[in-house]
Motif scaffolding. Structure first.
Motif, PDB file in Angstrom:
ATOM      1  N   LEU A 133       0.849  -1.365   0.263  1.00 24.75           N
ATOM      2  CA  LEU A 133      -0.016   0.409  -0.067  1.00 24.75           C
ATOM      3  C   LEU A 133       0.674   1.618  -0.128  1.00 24.75           C
ATOM      4  N   LYS A 134       0.505   2.288  -0.710  1.00 29.08           N
ATOM      5  CA  LYS A 134       0.824   3.493  -0.577  1.00 29.08           C
ATOM      6  C   LYS A 134       0.568   3.974   1.132  1.00 29.08           C
ATOM      7  N   THR A 135       2.400   4.590   1.453  1.00 29.34           N
ATOM      8  CA  THR A 135       2.238   5.510   2.706  1.00 29.34           C
ATOM      9  C   THR A 135       1.939   6.403   2.793  1.00 29.34           C
ATOM     10  N   ALA A 136       1.407   7.007   4.095  1.00 31.55           N
ATOM     11  CA  ALA A 136       0.260   8.265   3.780  1.00 31.55           C
ATOM     12  C   ALA A 136       1.645   9.628   3.343  1.00 31.55           C
ATOM     13  N   GLU A 137       3.138   9.282   4.131  1.00 29.48           N
ATOM     14  CA  GLU A 137       4.747  10.405   3.977  1.00 29.48           C
ATOM     15  C   GLU A 137       5.012  10.115   2.624  1.00 29.48           C
ATOM     16  N   ASP A 138       4.384   9.244   1.723  1.00 27.49           N
ATOM     17  CA  ASP A 138       4.161   9.345   0.219  1.00 27.49           C
ATOM     18  C   ASP A 138       3.228  10.228  -0.117  1.00 27.49           C
ATOM     19  N   ARG A 139       2.487  10.251   0.333  1.00 30.52           N
ATOM     20  CA  ARG A 139       0.860  10.422  -0.547  1.00 30.52           C
ATOM     21  C   ARG A 139       0.877  11.906   0.057  1.00 30.52           C
ATOM     22  N   TRP A 140       1.584  12.527   1.588  1.00 28.34           N
ATOM     23  CA  TRP A 140       1.713  13.912   1.690  1.00 28.34           C
ATOM     24  C   TRP A 140       2.619  14.509   1.814  1.00 28.34           C
ATOM     25  N   GLY A 141       3.974  13.413   1.418  1.00 26.91           N
ATOM     26  CA  GLY A 141       4.897  14.136   1.551  1.00 26.91           C
ATOM     27  C   GLY A 141       5.551  15.208   1.076  1.00 26.91           C
ATOM     28  N   PRO A 142       5.098  14.696  -0.152  1.00 30.25           N
ATOM     29  CA  PRO A 142       5.474  15.462  -1.470  1.00 30.25           C
ATOM     30  C   PRO A 142       4.271  17.442  -1.185  1.00 30.25           C
ATOM     31  N   TYR A 143       3.028  17.879  -0.220  1.00 29.15           N
ATOM     32  CA  TYR A 143       2.721  18.539   0.139  1.00 29.15           C
ATOM     33  C   TYR A 143       3.421  19.557   1.776  1.00 29.15           C
ATOM     34  N   VAL A 144       3.869  19.108   2.246  1.00 26.63           N
ATOM     35  CA  VAL A 144       5.068  19.775   3.291  1.00 26.63           C
ATOM     36  C   VAL A 144       5.792  21.055   2.268  1.00 26.63           C
ATOM     37  N   THR A 145       6.214  21.664   3.946  1.00 32.56           N
ATOM     38  CA  THR A 145       7.410  22.420   2.870  1.00 32.56           C
ATOM     39  C   THR A 145       8.526  22.184   3.199  1.00 32.56           C
ATOM     40  N   GLU A 146       9.146  21.431   4.110  1.00 35.44           N
ATOM     41  CA  GLU A 146      10.505  20.713   4.261  1.00 35.44           C
ATOM     42  C   GLU A 146      10.122  18.994   4.783  1.00 35.44           C
ATOM     43  N   PRO A 147      11.101  18.622   3.924  1.00 40.08           N
ATOM     44  CA  PRO A 147      10.221  17.197   4.265  1.00 40.08           C
ATOM     45  C   PRO A 147      10.571  16.187   5.548  1.00 40.08           C
ATOM     46  N   GLU A 148      11.538  16.922   6.458  1.00 41.07           N
ATOM     47  CA  GLU A 148      11.272  15.659   7.967  1.00 41.07           C
ATOM     48  C   GLU A 148       9.796  16.158   8.111  1.00 41.07           C
ATOM     49  N   GLN A 149       8.788  17.223   7.628  1.00 41.61           N
ATOM     50  CA  GLN A 149       8.095  17.080   8.111  1.00 41.61           C
ATOM     51  C   GLN A 149       7.089  16.428   8.258  1.00 41.61           C
ATOM     52  N   ALA A 150       7.195  14.971   6.449  1.00 39.90           N
ATOM     53  CA  ALA A 150       6.607  14.060   6.393  1.00 39.90           C
ATOM     54  C   ALA A 150       6.319  13.047   7.894  1.00 39.90           C
ATOM     55  N   SER A 151       7.595  12.933   8.306  1.00 40.86           N
ATOM     56  CA  SER A 151       7.540  12.192   9.264  1.00 40.86           C
ATOM     57  C   SER A 151       6.919  11.902  10.519  1.00 40.86           C
ATOM     58  N   TRP A 152       5.630  13.234  10.736  1.00 38.35           N
ATOM     59  CA  TRP A 152       5.086  13.004  11.123  1.00 38.35           C
ATOM     60  C   TRP A 152       3.916  12.406  10.455  1.00 38.35           C
ATOM     61  N   PHE A 153       3.613  11.522   9.448  1.00 37.83           N
ATOM     62  CA  PHE A 153       2.270  11.230   8.810  1.00 37.83           C
ATOM     63  C   PHE A 153       2.719   9.624   9.123  1.00 37.83           C
ATOM     64  N   VAL A 154       4.021   9.155   9.488  1.00 36.12           N
ATOM     65  CA  VAL A 154       4.418   7.674   9.183  1.00 36.12           C
ATOM     66  C   VAL A 154       3.797   6.804  11.068  1.00 36.12           C
ATOM     67  N   GLY A 155       3.612   5.575  10.451  1.00 43.37           N
ATOM     68  CA  GLY A 155       2.094   5.318  11.421  1.00 43.37           C
ATOM     69  C   GLY A 155       2.213   3.153  11.026  1.00 43.37           C
ATOM     70  N   GLY A 156       1.586   2.967  11.894  1.00 40.93           N
ATOM     71  CA  GLY A 156       1.316   1.370  11.255  1.00 40.93           C
ATOM     72  C   GLY A 156       0.227   1.191  11.066  1.00 40.93           C
ATOM     73  N   ARG A 157      -0.635   2.003  10.894  1.00 39.81           N
ATOM     74  CA  ARG A 157      -2.226   1.376  10.859  1.00 39.81           C
ATOM     75  C   ARG A 157      -2.917   1.953   9.358  1.00 39.81           C
ATOM     76  N   LEU A 158      -4.402   0.612   8.964  1.00 34.20           N
ATOM     77  CA  LEU A 158      -4.311   1.153   8.232  1.00 34.20           C
ATOM     78  C   LEU A 158      -5.750   2.347   8.001  1.00 34.20           C
ATOM     79  N   LEU A 159      -6.001   3.241   7.450  1.00 34.15           N
ATOM     80  CA  LEU A 159      -6.419   4.404   6.607  1.00 34.15           C
ATOM     81  C   LEU A 159      -7.558   3.892   5.289  1.00 34.15           C
ATOM     82  N   HIS A 160      -8.191   4.061   5.345  1.00 36.11           N
ATOM     83  CA  HIS A 160      -9.637   4.717   4.307  1.00 36.11           C
ATOM     84  C   HIS A 160      -8.944   5.875   3.836  1.00 36.11           C
ATOM     85  N   THR A 161      -9.247   7.027   4.475  1.00 39.62           N
ATOM     86  CA  THR A 161      -8.594   8.216   3.660  1.00 39.62           C
ATOM     87  C   THR A 161      -9.647   9.047   2.584  1.00 39.62           C
TER      88      THR A 161
END
Length: 268
Positions: A133-161
């Motif tokens: 599956l896609k990861t949240a950091e891959d999906r929303w990472g392109p829309y953060v201003t600093e690459p390290e901010q995408a680390s907030w989205f990392v996790g192990g849950r299954l999301l519908h979105t």
């Protein structure tokens, strides 16, 4: 853009025959008008009972959404209708158990929201299965201003979105999640955050929307900075979507994302 619906009689005879190998004789078929992303969406009355069928031509560029639904369905049968079978010929079709119900209403104080919260709480307890599956950091990472901010989205849950109210089926006292085209692995609070924007688009203020999801365990544990980063990334995402396909609903989602960002006091 919504796809043009194809009725039962318009399907090739070979495709209709392939369906009837699973269902027995189809007595009647009703094309469903709601929804955007399937050419086939119909409720069949068959010898084995009612069946809902959705699908796309195999040549359609986004046919991969069928793969996603087929892959994830065994893991979400507690919160979604079961997939019974799949046909992959000229058409890629999924047959689901038919569930009587209606689409959710997202107005403030809607009686549908407690039912949806119950379902989301159950989903929020599910660890993401080992699937590609896609990861949240891959999906929303392109829309953060600093690459390290995408680390907030990392996790192990299954999301519908995708909490479009058309993707929530109210059946009695239950809310079922349909259209699993975008299953994602990530931080559990992302699903409630996605719903917040949908609720604002449905008529909630940002404060009301956050209050509506406040009882979800995933939301209670959400990091403030992570939510702020996600709200800003969501604005950029929905503005991009609206720029590519400007419709009333994409404009409404972009506006709702901006309202949430403003409420959270996040700089644009």
């Amino acid at each position: 853009m919504a796809l043009t619906r194809v009725d039962w009689e318009d399907l090739p005879a070979a495709t209709r025959g392939a369906i009837e190998k699973h269902t027995g004789r189809v007595r009647s078929a009703r094309t469903v008008s709601e929804g955007l992303n399937s050419s086939v969406a119909m409720l069949l009355s068959t010898e084995v009972g009612p069946v809902f069928v959705k699908g796309l031509r195999r040549a359609y560029p986004r046919r991969w959404t069928q793969d996603m639904e087929w892959m994830v369905n065994p893991y979400v049968t507690g919160v979604a209708p079961r997939v019974l079978w799949r046909i992959e010929e000229e058409w890629d079709l999924l047959g689901f158990e038919a569930v009587e119900g209606r689409h959710a209403v997202y107005e403030p104080d809607s009686a549908d929201l407690p039912r949806l919260m119950h379902t989301m709480a159950a989903l929020g307890k599910m660890q993401c299965p080992d699937l590609p599956l896609k990861t949240a950091e891959d999906r929303w990472g392109p829309y953060v201003t600093e690459p390290e901010q995408a680390s907030w989205f990392v996790g192990g849950r299954l999301l519908h979105t995708d909490y479009n109210p058309l993707n929530v089926l109210i059946s009695g006292r239950r809310a079922l999640l349909i259209d699993w085209a975008w299953p994602t692995k990530g931080a559990g609070w992302i699903d409630p955050a996605c719903l917040v924007i949908r609720l604002i688009a449905g008529g909630h203020t940002a404060e009301q929307a956050e209050r509506a999801v406040s009882g979800l365990p995933a939301w209670e544990g959400a990091p403030v900075e992570g939510l702020d980063v996600f709200s800003a990334a969501s604005v950029r995402l929905w503005q991009e979507i609206e720029g590519a396909a400007s419709t009333s609903w994409t404009a409404g989602m972009a506006e709702a994302a901006c309202m949430w960002q403003t409420y959270r006091g996040v700089a644009a």
